[in-house]
Design an enzyme around this catalytic site. Structure first.
Site, PDB file in Angstrom:
ATOM      1  N   GLU A  93      -3.451   5.459  -9.588  1.00 27.20           N
ATOM      2  CA  GLU A  93      -3.809   6.618  -8.779  1.00 27.20           C
ATOM      3  C   GLU A  93      -2.636   7.051  -7.899  1.00 27.20           C
ATOM      4  O   GLU A  93      -1.835   6.233  -7.453  1.00 27.20           O
ATOM      5  CB  GLU A  93      -5.026   6.290  -7.917  1.00 27.20           C
ATOM      6  CG  GLU A  93      -6.259   6.041  -8.777  1.00 27.20           C
ATOM      7  CD  GLU A  93      -7.545   5.917  -7.964  1.00 27.20           C
ATOM      8  OE1 GLU A  93      -8.506   6.634  -8.286  1.00 27.20           O
ATOM      9  OE2 GLU A  93      -7.590   5.119  -7.021  1.00 27.20           O
ATOM     10  N   CYS A 106       1.671   9.929  -1.964  1.00 28.86           N
ATOM     11  CA  CYS A 106       1.569   8.468  -1.923  1.00 28.86           C
ATOM     12  C   CYS A 106       1.615   7.949  -3.353  1.00 28.86           C
ATOM     13  O   CYS A 106       0.731   8.247  -4.150  1.00 28.86           O
ATOM     14  CB  CYS A 106       0.250   8.097  -1.245  1.00 28.86           C
ATOM     15  SG  CYS A 106      -0.041   6.325  -1.167  1.00 28.86           S
ATOM     16  N   CYS A 113      -2.413  -5.345  -8.401  1.00 27.70           N
ATOM     17  CA  CYS A 113      -1.484  -5.983  -7.465  1.00 27.70           C
ATOM     18  C   CYS A 113      -1.757  -7.481  -7.450  1.00 27.70           C
ATOM     19  O   CYS A 113      -2.909  -7.912  -7.453  1.00 27.70           O
ATOM     20  CB  CYS A 113      -1.676  -5.409  -6.063  1.00 27.70           C
ATOM     21  SG  CYS A 113      -0.526  -6.111  -4.859  1.00 27.70           S
ATOM     22  N   CYS A 117      -4.739  -9.142  -1.221  1.00 28.26           N
ATOM     23  CA  CYS A 117      -5.229  -9.102   0.167  1.00 28.26           C
ATOM     24  C   CYS A 117      -6.747  -8.885   0.135  1.00 28.26           C
ATOM     25  O   CYS A 117      -7.255  -8.101  -0.666  1.00 28.26           O
ATOM     26  CB  CYS A 117      -4.559  -7.984   0.940  1.00 28.26           C
ATOM     27  SG  CYS A 117      -2.776  -8.110   0.936  1.00 28.26           S
ATOM     28  N   CYS A 120      -8.301  -5.252   0.548  1.00 30.34           N
ATOM     29  CA  CYS A 120      -7.730  -4.142  -0.234  1.00 30.34           C
ATOM     30  C   CYS A 120      -8.401  -4.003  -1.598  1.00 30.34           C
ATOM     31  O   CYS A 120      -8.511  -4.968  -2.355  1.00 30.34           O
ATOM     32  CB  CYS A 120      -6.236  -4.370  -0.413  1.00 30.34           C
ATOM     33  SG  CYS A 120      -5.448  -3.149  -1.467  1.00 30.34           S
ATOM     34  N   GLY A 169      -0.176  -1.467  -5.686  1.00 28.82           N
ATOM     35  CA  GLY A 169       0.898  -2.400  -6.026  1.00 28.82           C
ATOM     36  C   GLY A 169       1.779  -2.790  -4.863  1.00 28.82           C
ATOM     37  O   GLY A 169       1.778  -2.148  -3.824  1.00 28.82           O
ATOM     38  N   GLU A 170       2.529  -3.874  -5.077  1.00 23.80           N
ATOM     39  CA  GLU A 170       3.477  -4.358  -4.069  1.00 23.80           C
ATOM     40  C   GLU A 170       4.888  -3.967  -4.543  1.00 23.80           C
ATOM     41  O   GLU A 170       5.398  -4.561  -5.499  1.00 23.80           O
ATOM     42  CB  GLU A 170       3.321  -5.884  -3.918  1.00 23.80           C
ATOM     43  CG  GLU A 170       4.408  -6.567  -3.109  1.00 23.80           C
ATOM     44  CD  GLU A 170       4.726  -5.860  -1.798  1.00 23.80           C
ATOM     45  OE1 GLU A 170       3.843  -5.702  -0.956  1.00 23.80           O
ATOM     46  OE2 GLU A 170       5.892  -5.443  -1.635  1.00 23.80           O
ATOM     47  N   SER A 223       3.122  -4.370   6.410  1.00 30.71           N
ATOM     48  CA  SER A 223       1.684  -4.559   6.615  1.00 30.71           C
ATOM     49  C   SER A 223       1.491  -5.885   7.336  1.00 30.71           C
ATOM     50  O   SER A 223       1.539  -6.942   6.717  1.00 30.71           O
ATOM     51  CB  SER A 223       0.964  -4.597   5.260  1.00 30.71           C
ATOM     52  OG  SER A 223       1.088  -3.345   4.635  1.00 30.71           O
ATOM     53  N   LEU A 224       1.279  -5.809   8.624  1.00 28.78           N
ATOM     54  CA  LEU A 224       1.228  -7.024   9.443  1.00 28.78           C
ATOM     55  C   LEU A 224      -0.214  -7.542   9.554  1.00 28.78           C
ATOM     56  O   LEU A 224      -0.519  -8.651   9.161  1.00 28.78           O
ATOM     57  CB  LEU A 224       1.822  -6.724  10.820  1.00 28.78           C
ATOM     58  CG  LEU A 224       2.222  -7.936  11.646  1.00 28.78           C
ATOM     59  CD1 LEU A 224       3.322  -8.709  10.964  1.00 28.78           C
ATOM     60  CD2 LEU A 224       2.666  -7.492  13.036  1.00 28.78           C
ATOM     61  N   ASN A 302     -10.797   0.987   5.929  1.00 28.20           N
ATOM     62  CA  ASN A 302     -11.613   1.800   5.020  1.00 28.20           C
ATOM     63  C   ASN A 302     -12.439   0.883   4.142  1.00 28.20           C
ATOM     64  O   ASN A 302     -11.890   0.189   3.292  1.00 28.20           O
ATOM     65  CB  ASN A 302     -10.716   2.673   4.140  1.00 28.20           C
ATOM     66  CG  ASN A 302      -9.971   3.689   4.972  1.00 28.20           C
ATOM     67  OD1 ASN A 302     -10.553   4.399   5.777  1.00 28.20           O
ATOM     68  ND2 ASN A 302      -8.657   3.734   4.805  1.00 28.20           N
ATOM     69  N   CYS A 345      -6.132   4.691   2.501  1.00 31.32           N
ATOM     70  CA  CYS A 345      -5.398   3.427   2.370  1.00 31.32           C
ATOM     71  C   CYS A 345      -6.305   2.325   1.867  1.00 31.32           C
ATOM     72  O   CYS A 345      -7.397   2.114   2.391  1.00 31.32           O
ATOM     73  CB  CYS A 345      -4.877   2.954   3.718  1.00 31.32           C
ATOM     74  SG  CYS A 345      -3.683   4.030   4.444  1.00 31.32           S
TER      75      CYS A 345
HETATM   76  N1  SAH Z   1       1.368  -3.257  -1.166  1.00 36.92           N
HETATM   77  C1  SAH Z   1       1.938  -2.552  -0.089  1.00 36.92           C
HETATM   78  C2  SAH Z   1       1.756  -1.059  -0.177  1.00 36.92           C
HETATM   79  C3  SAH Z   1       0.403  -0.534  -0.586  1.00 36.92           C
HETATM   80  S1  SAH Z   1      -0.946  -0.791   0.497  1.00 36.92           S
HETATM   81  C4  SAH Z   1       1.434  -3.078   1.230  1.00 36.92           C
HETATM   82  O1  SAH Z   1       0.479  -3.845   1.228  1.00 36.92           O
HETATM   83  O2  SAH Z   1       2.026  -2.751   2.262  1.00 36.92           O
HETATM   84  C5  SAH Z   1      -0.713   0.452   1.762  1.00 36.92           C
HETATM   85  C6  SAH Z   1      -1.368   0.109   3.087  1.00 36.92           C
HETATM   86  O3  SAH Z   1      -2.800   0.197   3.026  1.00 36.92           O
HETATM   87  C7  SAH Z   1      -1.052  -1.301   3.570  1.00 36.92           C
HETATM   88  O4  SAH Z   1      -0.700  -1.316   4.922  1.00 36.92           O
HETATM   89  C8  SAH Z   1      -2.361  -1.987   3.347  1.00 36.92           C
HETATM   90  O5  SAH Z   1      -2.450  -3.127   4.122  1.00 36.92           O
HETATM   91  C9  SAH Z   1      -3.342  -0.909   3.723  1.00 36.92           C
HETATM   92  N2  SAH Z   1      -4.709  -1.179   3.294  1.00 36.92           N
HETATM   93  C10 SAH Z   1      -5.111  -1.966   2.286  1.00 36.92           C
HETATM   94  N3  SAH Z   1      -6.465  -1.985   2.218  1.00 36.92           N
HETATM   95  C11 SAH Z   1      -6.916  -1.194   3.193  1.00 36.92           C
HETATM   96  C12 SAH Z   1      -8.216  -0.778   3.611  1.00 36.92           C
HETATM   97  N4  SAH Z   1      -9.307  -1.188   2.973  1.00 36.92           N
HETATM   98  N5  SAH Z   1      -8.308   0.077   4.652  1.00 36.92           N
HETATM   99  C13 SAH Z   1      -7.196   0.534   5.266  1.00 36.92           C
HETATM  100  N6  SAH Z   1      -5.952   0.195   4.910  1.00 36.92           N
HETATM  101  C14 SAH Z   1      -5.805  -0.663   3.891  1.00 36.92           C
HETATM  102 FE1  SF4 Z   2      -1.402  -5.410  -2.835  1.00 41.49          FE
HETATM  103 FE2  SF4 Z   2      -0.781  -3.965  -0.652  1.00 41.49          FE
HETATM  104 FE3  SF4 Z   2      -3.315  -4.125  -1.513  1.00 41.49          FE
HETATM  105 FE4  SF4 Z   2      -2.172  -6.264  -0.427  1.00 41.49          FE
HETATM  106  S1  SF4 Z   2      -2.600  -4.302   0.595  1.00 41.49           S
HETATM  107  S2  SF4 Z   2      -3.411  -6.247  -2.313  1.00 41.49           S
HETATM  108  S3  SF4 Z   2      -0.089  -6.034  -1.158  1.00 41.49           S
HETATM  109  S4  SF4 Z   2      -1.612  -3.174  -2.600  1.00 41.49           S
END
Ligand code: SAH
Ligand code: SF4
Length: 361
Positions: A93, A106, A113, A117, A120, A169-170, A223-224, A302, A345
């Site tokens: 997407e 984006c 991925c 996490c 996610c 993806g990462e 992404s902390l 989200n 996100c």
């Molecule tokens: N893999 C990379 C980039 C894609 S994710 C990363 O993790 O940074 C982009 C952003 O969306 C990241 O900061 C991720 O932590 C955040 N994200 C993931 N799941 C989410 C959710 N359910 N609600 C809001 N942000 C989320």
């Molecule tokens: Fe992968 Fe980023 Fe989602 Fe974590 S937040 S699972 S690194 S896409």
């Protein structure tokens, strides 16, 4: 008959080599680059600066592709999401998030991925494969097609002005292809998105952070999502492999390299998990310890079907933000976009069959 070669995704040097191989003069490579990436031309017949002969030769040997649009959805807030399919049937997407007179595309870097996490949606879809440089670049090109932004307009007059590498993806698990793609996207003779308008987000693959920035010059976001290792490992299994200390050391190094001298952190607000004032204080102490000039983007979580976390109430997010600001940290609260079409996100996903949250390690 040998299969035709895809031109989208080839670097300047590779285009030059192909042109030489055809027995053409070097300046033709520059022209071809412009047809592909400045004009966005997909039809060899329309490349009017080339002879009929050369056009035929190119068409015989090469293709110029875009991903196939499977679906396109428009959110009530004008965010647009595409489900794209590549030649082997794999899907990802891509999202366009418009602001008043500009906007960010984006883009995704992998199908699924491997980081997994817990919060996610993409992470609940296991990794299938890396995207190629061409597949990464062509997401942006397809978005430009949709908004008829060819040839590349001047920076000030484009709607698709920014790129965020924050889709599925990462990106630091797909270094070679992402670097190649970002070089193409930011090349001044083609698509010409300024490096300063590209932000790459990573979950913190520590050893790859500085090399990525050195190779591309784009901006970094980390992404902390938690103020200590214990909490971070609970929601981001990758933290066991690359703990906070390693990630923050790399951030400190990046800070020295980057002209703006600060690091952007994304911080997801999860109810009763990481959203207390104590969490905010611990976060600030961490920045002090590693001497980092931090800016925090506070992201509302989200939700998606099957995930057990809940978003923090707005009042908690505001209090958290105020605590950081009181100590002179920028901490804007990000408003989710495109939630109604699952384009926000962490909501991106291209498979319908896996509905559950990822299991722990
Ligand atoms: N893999 C990379 C980039 C894609 S994710 C990363 O993790 O940074 C982009 C952003 O969306 C990241 O900061 C991720 O932590 C955040 N994200 C993931 N799941 C989410 C959710 N359910 N609600 C809001 N942000 C989320
Ligand atoms: Fe992968 Fe980023 Fe989602 Fe974590 S937040 S699972 S690194 S896409």
């Amino acid at each position: 008959m040998t299969e035709k070669k895809e031109l989208i995704g080839l670097s300047k040097e590779e285009i030059a080599a192909e042109i030489e191989h055809l027995g053409e003069k070097p300046f033709r490579a520059k022209q071809l680059w412009q047809w592909l990436y400045f004009h966005g031309e997909t039809d060899f017949e329309k490349m009017s600066s080339f002879s009929k002969d050369l056009r035929a030769k190119l068409a015989e040997n090469f293709t110029i592709s875009r991903p196939k649009i499977v679906t396109e959805q428009l959110s009530s807030d004008k965010t647009r999401k595409w489900l794209f399919e590549f030649k082997d049937g794999q899907r990802i997407e891509t999202v366009y998030i418009p602001e008043e007179d500009r906007g960010a595309v984006c883009i995704s870097t992998q199908v699924g991925c491997a980081v997994g996490c817990k919060f996610c949606h993409t992470g609940s879809q296991k990794i299938t494969r890396n995207l190629t440089a061409g597949e990464i670049v062509s997401q942006f090109m397809a978005a430009r097609d949709a908004y008829h932004e060819w040839p590349s307009p001047k920076d000030e007059t484009r709607y698709l002005s920014n790129i965020v590498v924050m889709g599925m993806g990462e990106p630091l698990h797909n270094m070679e292809n992402v670097i190649k793609a970002l070089k193409i996207l930011t090349d001044g003779d083609g698509i010409a998105i300024s490096k300063r308008r590209v932000t790459l987000s990573t979950s913190g693959i520590a050893p790859n952070i500085v090399p990525m920035i050195q190779a591309t010059g784009v901006k970094l976001a980390i992404s902390l999502h938690a103020p200590n290792n214990e909490k971070r490992s609970q929601i981001m299994p990758i933290n066991k492999r690359y703990p906070l200390e390693e990630v923050l050391k790399a951030c400190h190094e990046y800070q020295q390299l980057d002209g703006s001298h600060f690091v952007t952190f994304e911080y997801l607000m999860l109810k009763d998990f990481n959203d207390s004032l104590d969490d905010a204080r611990e976060l600030m102490a961490l920045m002090k310890k590693f001497q980092i000039n931090a800016k925090f983007n506070l992201i509302a979580f989200n939700p998606w079907p099957g995930c057990s976390y809940e978003p923090s109430p707005q009042s908690r997010i505001i209090a958290f933000s105020k605590e950081l600001q009181k100590n002179r940290f920028a901490a804007p609260i990000r408003v989710p976009r495109g939630q109604d079409i699952l384009a926000a996100c962490g909501q991106l996903k291209s498979k319908k069959d896996e509905k559950t949250a990822p299991k722990g390690e």
